[in-house]
Design an enzyme around this catalytic site. Structure first.
Site, PDB file in Angstrom:
ATOM      1  N   GLU A   1       0.804  -1.223   0.000  1.00  0.00           N
ATOM      2  CA  GLU A   1       0.000   0.000   0.000  1.00  0.00           C
ATOM      3  C   GLU A   1       0.841   1.280   0.000  1.00  0.00           C
ATOM      4  O   GLU A   1       0.776   2.070   0.940  1.00  0.00           O
ATOM      5  CB  GLU A   1      -0.941   0.023   1.207  1.00  0.00           C
TER       6      GLU A   1
ATOM      7  N   GLU B   1      -4.998  -8.796   1.117  1.00  0.00           N
ATOM      8  CA  GLU B   1      -5.571  -8.489   2.431  1.00  0.00           C
ATOM      9  C   GLU B   1      -7.067  -8.296   2.292  1.00  0.00           C
ATOM     10  O   GLU B   1      -7.534  -7.635   1.357  1.00  0.00           O
ATOM     11  CB  GLU B   1      -5.022  -7.179   3.028  1.00  0.00           C
TER      12      GLU B   1
HETATM   13  C1  FCB Z   1      -4.107  -2.189   5.746  1.00  0.00           C
HETATM   14  C2  FCB Z   1      -2.672  -2.417   6.165  1.00  0.00           C
HETATM   15  C3  FCB Z   1      -2.517  -3.456   7.245  1.00  0.00           C
HETATM   16  C4  FCB Z   1      -3.608  -3.364   8.289  1.00  0.00           C
HETATM   17  C5  FCB Z   1      -4.967  -3.325   7.637  1.00  0.00           C
HETATM   18  C6  FCB Z   1      -6.106  -3.283   8.614  1.00  0.00           C
HETATM   19  O1  FCB Z   1      -4.224  -0.920   5.193  1.00  0.00           O
HETATM   20  O2  FCB Z   1      -1.908  -2.831   5.054  1.00  0.00           O
HETATM   21  O3  FCB Z   1      -1.237  -3.305   7.810  1.00  0.00           O
HETATM   22  O4  FCB Z   1      -3.370  -2.296   9.103  1.00  0.00           O
HETATM   23  O5  FCB Z   1      -5.043  -2.225   6.783  1.00  0.00           O
END
Ligand code: FCB
Length: 444
Positions: A161, A347
């Site tokens: 990110e 994620e």
């Molecule tokens: C994302 C991050 C991760 C975590 C999640 C909830 O943006 O990559 O580290 O904090 O959110």
């Protein structure tokens, strides 16, 4: 034989490891930022986190019980190269070396991320991502990590990110390093991060390794059909879904005129060439969609935020909209067509307050529903022809959620902050059963 779909969980070094001063690790920007008064909610300290540095074997056992065939984690750059550039710390690499072997012994594919926001402090003191040199330092670190682990790890994520690190860390000042820069200088940071990805990709590929870049994506809708809201949605989409994707897929930045940027500062001849085509896969981190409104007067930004109507929210206040994940995949496919490499959901997850029952069981039906809805979206997208090759739940253990400290619990496993005791939640069993069913039908 094509490789199996990856069913995994994801984590990051700073959020779980603790042991910030051990075995030669150098300080990172997050070590010092988290000590600033007010930076982390209730002053929670990352010093211990999940004590994963000492309890990693127990965590690998949990992964084994979960039955996942992949684990996404990050290497702490300041463990591997304590001052960011120069001497490599063998002891730091040993930690990941043992982790990798232990995963492989259980049939779990390690998917390391090289940068999940913990920049070595020495680099920040020399200007951090505002300096082009940081991109070169990153490529050297990537090479050192690949030289040690590349014989066993074939798929690498360069950055996690970069947009969030760029904006939260360098424009809003709410994440480390806590800088608040003018827009063009923020774009310079973005460019150096992209260049870092491109240069590291070159190092990894020259060693025969596969390269992924993970971005946070959010499908954007205007709050109303008005021209102003529509323009705002367009601007937000450009920033969020294109700034770190278009250059990698097309070799060019999107039109940033809505941000008053005619030319991204810091771009030198050859940079975009190093970045173009530099991903063998894209990681999608998806949490929620966005509704954009015309900006508030004087905000200095070309958009504002509206409410995602009708959606329940998590403990973090994030709206739960599983279809947004399908929309994200379709958006990328529609926009990039054949230029789009394979996708991985690197994620996806949610934070909820715990409900510990007297017997110690932790019921988290909302998380199960959340994951069920999102997995269904991935599977439907695959049926529509999307080349999605993996899905990773954020996260294994409740951990240090950046500026929120330990307030947000995203884990499939509850961690007692006083004792570090790990207790799998109901969602852990649910995901275990899902993975078992899916991997069994893939084998059949
Ligand atoms: C994302 C991050 C991760 C975590 C999640 C909830 O943006 O990559 O580290 O904090 O959110």
């Amino acid at each position: 034989m094509s490789s199996p779909f990856l069913w995994g969980v994801a984590s990051s070094a700073f959020q779980i490891e603790g042991a910030l001063d051990e075995d030669g690790r150098g300080p990172s920007v997050w070590d010092v930022f988290s000590e600033r008064p007010g930076a982390v909610r209730d002053g929670h300290s990352p010093a211990l986190a999940c004590d994963h540095y000492h309890r990693w074997a127990e965590d690998v056992e949990l992964l084994d019980r979960l039955g996942v065939n992949a684990y996404r984690f990050s290497l702490a750059w300041p463990r591997v190269v304590p001052t960011g550039r120069g001497a490599v710390n063998g002891a730091g690499l040993d930690f990941y070396d043992h982790l990798v072997d232990s995963l492989l012994a259980r049939g779990i594919a390690p998917v390391p991320t090289l940068f999940h926001w913990d920049l070595p402090l020495a680099l920040e003191e020399a200007g951090g991502w505002s300096e082009r040199d940081t991109a070169h330092a990153f490529a050297e670190y990537a090479a050192a990590a690949a030289d040690r682990l590349g014989d066993r790890v074939d798929r690498w994520i360069t950055l996690n990110e970069p947009l969030v690190h760029t904006t939260y860390g360098h424009a809003l000042g709410v994440h480390a390093p806590g800088r608040i820069l003018e827009v063009p200088e923020v774009m310079r940071v973005a460019h150096h991060m992209l260049l870092a990805h491109g240069l590291a990709a070159g190092e990894l590929r020259s060693r025969g390794l596969e390269v992924l870049l993970t971005n946070n994506y959010s499908p954007v809708s205007p709050a109303t059909g008005s021209e102003a809201d529509t323009a705002a949605a367009h601007a937000y989409d450009t920033l969020h879904n294109r700034l770190f994707t278009d250059p990698v897929l097309t070799g060019a930045y999107p039109d940033l005129s809505a941000f008053g940027v005619a030319e991204v500062p810091g771009v030198r001849e050859g940079d975009l060439k190093a970045v173009a085509g530099s991903a063998d896969g894209l990681g999608i981190n998806y949490y929620n969609p966005t509704v954009a409104t015309a900006p508030d007067e004087g905000s200095g930004l070309p958009f504002g935020f509206g409410e995602v109507a009708g959606a329940p929210v998590t403990a973090f206040g994030w709206p739960v909209v599983p279809e947004g994940l399908g929309r994200t995949i379709d958006l990328l496919r529609g926009r990039h067509g054949d230029a789009l490499p394979p996708l991985y959901v690197t994620e996806n997850g949610c934070s909820y307050e715990d409900r510990v029952s007297p017997g110690g069981r932790i019921a988290d039906p909302e998380r199960i529903a959340y994951l069920e809805g999102h997995v269904a979206e991935v599977e439907a997208a695959r049926e529509r022809g999307a080349d999605v090759r993996g899905y990773f739940v954020w996260t294994l253990t409740d951990n240090f959620e950046w500026a929120e400290g330990y307030h947000q619990r995203f884990g499939l496993v509850h961690v007692d902050r006083a004792t570090q005791a790990r207790t799998p939640k109901d969602s852990f069993s649910w995901y275990r059963d899902l993975v078992a069913a899916r991997t069994a039908s893939a084998d059949a």
